[in-house]
Design an enzyme around this catalytic site. Sequence first.
Site: not given
Ligand code: FAD
Length: 282
Positions: A10, A12, A104, A212, A262
């Site tokens: 895939s 991105e 983020d 990055f 990916h």
């Molecule tokens: P989560 O899974 O919510 O985790 C974030 C943090 O919170 C972690 O440290 C986790 O340990 C902690 N956490 C999770 N659940 C809890 C809880 N219940 N209580 C306390 N702490 C908790 N960002 C963008 O803005 N736009 C994008 O399009 C984008 N695409 C991405 C694509 C990929 C494949 C990846 C790997 C990252 C992408 N990101 C993107 C970045 C991503 O948004 C960031 O890494 C963000 O900081 C965390 O997102 P997450 O979904 O992993 O969050």
Amino acid sequence: MMTSQQKSISCEFFPPRTEQGIVNLRKTREQLCVLQPSYFSVTFGAGGSTQEKTFETVIDIQAETDLEAAPHLSCIGSNRDNILKLLQAYQAQGIHRIVALRGDKPSGWAGQVGELQHASELVQFIREKTGTHFHIEVAAYPEFHPEAQSAQQDLDYFKAKVEMGADSAITQYFYNADAYFRLLESCAKRNINIPIVPGIMPIANFEQLARFSDTCGAELPRWLRARLKDFGDDKPALQAFGVDVVAHLCERLLAGGAPGLHFYTLNQSALILEITKRLGLH
Ligand code: FAD
């Protein structure tokens, strides 16, 4: 030799902001079709500026290619109503795959964190509102998320996303294959059985990659950093070396059981085509 039928590929993209960017992305997409990707995904900027562009880019991919288009969707800074509207709009367009993220914070962010605080809550919300309509991808971190308080806790939160209904995961990029294999082991021990596809970042530019990596917590190993720095302004030599390093990484990952690759394309195809050619994926 491995074929793209055996492993899922895939790619991105980020949503282009200009007419020229749109034209360039169409060309990039066409070139990447040689990989027969399972889907093309499109990033989503927290805070507004690129959100409509994500939608437009996804619709453009769907209209112009035979491939599945998957929008990224983040919950930070948003609320349930807006997220639901977006989900419904994607459903109405026949989109069936979504990459669900917390998102983020953009630099200088002064907004609300949002009604949904974590990606697991977003996954739960998507399942509640749309049932099994979407295949949900989530993020995984072989080197752990920069805000994680501990490795164990990060894995527990990853598991929560799976329990809420994630179907598969894409990792943050990394250059250390062992970190990925350890992640797979830890997940197996926790009974996390979804496919976890490694995210691959080609090496195009040292300064950009270092920036990055510092921001997202992906480690640029010391040996690699030092070697890349040595190339100075010799971009072709740096990129040729980068293709070597990344192709070797991908080879190890696929041989070690990665279900696919990916690619973080940054809307460019040349290096990915070089890397995948080496892997026999064309
Ligand atoms: P989560 O899974 O919510 O985790 C974030 C943090 O919170 C972690 O440290 C986790 O340990 C902690 N956490 C999770 N659940 C809890 C809880 N219940 N209580 C306390 N702490 C908790 N960002 C963008 O803005 N736009 C994008 O399009 C984008 N695409 C991405 C694509 C990929 C494949 C990846 C790997 C990252 C992408 N990101 C993107 C970045 C991503 O948004 C960031 O890494 C963000 O900081 C965390 O997102 P997450 O979904 O992993 O969050």
